[in-house]
Scaffold this motif. Structure first.
Motif, short mmCIF file in Angstrom:
data_model
loop_
_atom_site.label_atom_id
_atom_site.label_comp_id
_atom_site.label_asym_id
_atom_site.label_seq_id
_atom_site.Cartn_x
_atom_site.Cartn_y
_atom_site.Cartn_z
N THR A 1 0.83 -1.20 0.00
CA THR A 1 0.00 0.00 0.00
C THR A 1 0.86 1.24 0.00
OG1 THR A 1 -1.68 -1.21 1.26
CG2 THR A 1 -1.89 1.18 1.19
N VAL A 2 0.43 2.23 -0.77
CA VAL A 2 1.11 3.51 -0.87
C VAL A 2 0.11 4.61 -0.57
CG1 VAL A 2 2.25 5.10 -2.47
CG2 VAL A 2 2.77 2.68 -2.58
N LEU A 3 0.53 5.59 0.21
CA LEU A 3 -0.28 6.76 0.48
C LEU A 3 0.35 7.94 -0.25
CD1 LEU A 3 -2.71 7.96 2.05
CD2 LEU A 3 -1.09 8.48 3.89
N VAL A 4 -0.43 8.56 -1.13
CA VAL A 4 0.04 9.70 -1.91
C VAL A 4 -0.63 10.95 -1.37
CG1 VAL A 4 0.21 10.69 -4.24
CG2 VAL A 4 0.29 8.20 -3.93
N GLY A 5 0.14 11.99 -1.13
CA GLY A 5 -0.40 13.24 -0.62
C GLY A 5 -1.14 14.03 -1.69
N ALA A 6 -1.86 15.04 -1.27
CA ALA A 6 -2.59 15.90 -2.21
C ALA A 6 -1.63 16.61 -3.16
CB ALA A 6 -3.42 16.93 -1.44
N ASP A 7 -0.35 16.71 -2.78
CA ASP A 7 0.65 17.33 -3.65
C ASP A 7 1.22 16.35 -4.68
OD1 ASP A 7 2.16 15.66 -2.02
OD2 ASP A 7 3.52 17.24 -1.30
N GLY A 8 0.73 15.09 -4.66
CA GLY A 8 1.19 14.09 -5.63
C GLY A 8 2.46 13.37 -5.25
N ARG A 9 2.93 13.58 -4.02
CA ARG A 9 4.16 12.91 -3.56
C ARG A 9 3.83 11.76 -2.61
NH1 ARG A 9 8.79 15.08 -5.01
NH2 ARG A 9 8.71 17.13 -6.00
N ILE A 10 4.66 10.74 -2.65
CA ILE A 10 4.44 9.56 -1.80
C ILE A 10 4.75 9.92 -0.35
CG2 ILE A 10 5.21 7.21 -1.29
CD1 ILE A 10 5.52 6.82 -4.30
N GLU A 11 3.77 9.67 0.52
CA GLU A 11 3.92 9.95 1.95
C GLU A 11 4.32 8.70 2.73
OE1 GLU A 11 0.28 11.62 3.44
OE2 GLU A 11 0.55 13.49 2.32
N ARG A 12 3.74 7.56 2.38
CA ARG A 12 4.01 6.32 3.12
C ARG A 12 3.96 5.15 2.18
NH1 ARG A 12 1.42 6.12 9.12
NH2 ARG A 12 3.23 4.80 9.42
N GLN A 13 4.68 4.08 2.55
CA GLN A 13 4.67 2.81 1.82
C GLN A 13 4.58 1.70 2.85
OE1 GLN A 13 8.48 3.81 0.04
NE2 GLN A 13 7.58 3.74 -2.01
N LYS A 14 3.70 0.75 2.61
CA LYS A 14 3.50 -0.32 3.59
C LYS A 14 3.57 -1.68 2.92
CE LYS A 14 0.17 -2.12 6.96
NZ LYS A 14 1.19 -2.53 7.90
N ILE A 15 4.42 -2.52 3.46
CA ILE A 15 4.50 -3.90 3.01
C ILE A 15 3.67 -4.73 3.96
CG2 ILE A 15 6.04 -5.89 2.79
CD1 ILE A 15 8.26 -3.91 2.02
N GLY A 16 2.75 -5.52 3.42
CA GLY A 16 1.94 -6.40 4.25
C GLY A 16 0.56 -5.82 4.54
N PRO A 17 -0.29 -6.63 5.16
CA PRO A 17 -1.68 -6.23 5.38
C PRO A 17 -1.84 -5.29 6.58
CG PRO A 17 -1.33 -8.41 6.27
CD PRO A 17 -0.04 -8.02 5.60
N PHE A 18 -2.95 -4.57 6.55
CA PHE A 18 -3.34 -3.74 7.69
C PHE A 18 -3.98 -4.62 8.74
CE2 PHE A 18 -3.37 -0.49 4.33
CZ PHE A 18 -2.62 0.49 4.95
N GLN A 19 -3.68 -4.34 10.00
CA GLN A 19 -4.37 -4.99 11.11
C GLN A 19 -5.71 -4.29 11.30
OE1 GLN A 19 -2.92 -7.69 12.61
NE2 GLN A 19 -1.32 -7.39 11.09
N HIS A 20 -6.65 -4.92 11.98
CA HIS A 20 -7.96 -4.32 12.20
C HIS A 20 -7.79 -2.99 12.93
CE1 HIS A 20 -12.24 -4.03 12.79
NE2 HIS A 20 -12.02 -3.79 14.07
N GLY A 21 -8.39 -1.93 12.39
CA GLY A 21 -8.35 -0.62 13.00
C GLY A 21 -7.10 0.19 12.72
N GLU A 22 -6.12 -0.37 12.03
CA GLU A 22 -4.83 0.30 11.81
C GLU A 22 -4.90 1.36 10.72
OE1 GLU A 22 -0.31 -0.85 10.35
OE2 GLU A 22 -1.82 -2.40 10.47
N ILE A 23 -5.70 1.15 9.72
CA ILE A 23 -5.63 1.97 8.52
C ILE A 23 -5.96 3.44 8.76
CG2 ILE A 23 -7.96 1.45 7.72
CD1 ILE A 23 -6.80 1.30 4.89
#
Length: 197
Positions: free
Chosen positions: A170-192
């Motif tokens: 999973t990748v989180l891209v900011g409103a400015d179009g730049r990558i903010e975070r990268q995640k390898i593996g699944p989200f735990q319940h409530g983590e996202i």
């Protein structure tokens, strides 16, 4: 070789350490759910990845999101940068045959629903066939958009920084179009929700 108390203790310490590492790997390490922990895990996984093909530069945190235009389930091309310009975007790379991907999809659906049209937008990027995805979504529907790509050494997930091709990713891209975070593996319940803030 003579068995001595120091050797027995050394073997016990090593075995205990390996057990702890295995437990953290399989059960999740809370450190890996922090920004620095995610970056360390990402660097460790990508360090053992093969070199990307010539011309492919995997993006890192702070880099602009690569130009990604892929077909949706209806066959129409979706240009992620153009379609989500000015909005935060969570891109979740998955496949219908990936068990951890499937387990986290209800969490992604809850998050997407909670964000509405003004919050973080969620897009699923399936490294799969259209038939496989359509069949799967018939059983486990989601309301967020899905785009398709063929898995390989230069697929969209590699461009997004997933050099080793681990799923889910999973990748989180900011409103400015730049990558903010990268995640390898699944989200735990409530983590996202906390991860995307």
């Amino acid at each position: 070789m003579k068995v001595t108390t120091p050797r027995i203790l050394a073997v016990a310490v090593v075995a205990g350490g390996l057990g702890l590492l295995a437990s953290l790997w399989f059960n999740g390490n809370p450190l890996w759910r922090t920004g620095p922990g995610e970056r360390a895990l990402h660097a460790a996984v990508n360090a053992t990845a093969p070199a990307p093909p010539e011309g492919v530069t995997p993006a890192g945190i702070g880099d602009p999101m690569p130009a990604i235009a892929l077909p949706g389930l209806d066959g129409k091309i979706v240009d992620l940068a153009a379609n989500y310009r000015g909005k935060r975007l969570l891109i979740n790379v998955w496949a219908s045959w990936c068990g951890p991907c499937i387990e986290e999809m209800p969490e992604l659906q809850r998050f997407a629903t909670s964000q509405g049209t003004e919050g973080v937008q969620v897009v699923g990027l399936a490294l799969d066939t259209r038939d496989g995805v359509t069949d799967f979504l018939g059983r486990v529907p989601v309301s967020y958009p899905i785009v398709l790509d063929t898995p390989g050494p230069a697929d969209a997930s590699v461009w997004l920084g997933n050099a080793k091709g681990v799923l889910p990713y999973t990748v989180l891209v900011g409103a400015d179009g730049r990558i903010e975070r990268q995640k390898i593996g699944p989200f735990q319940h409530g983590e996202i929700s906390g991860w995307a803030n």
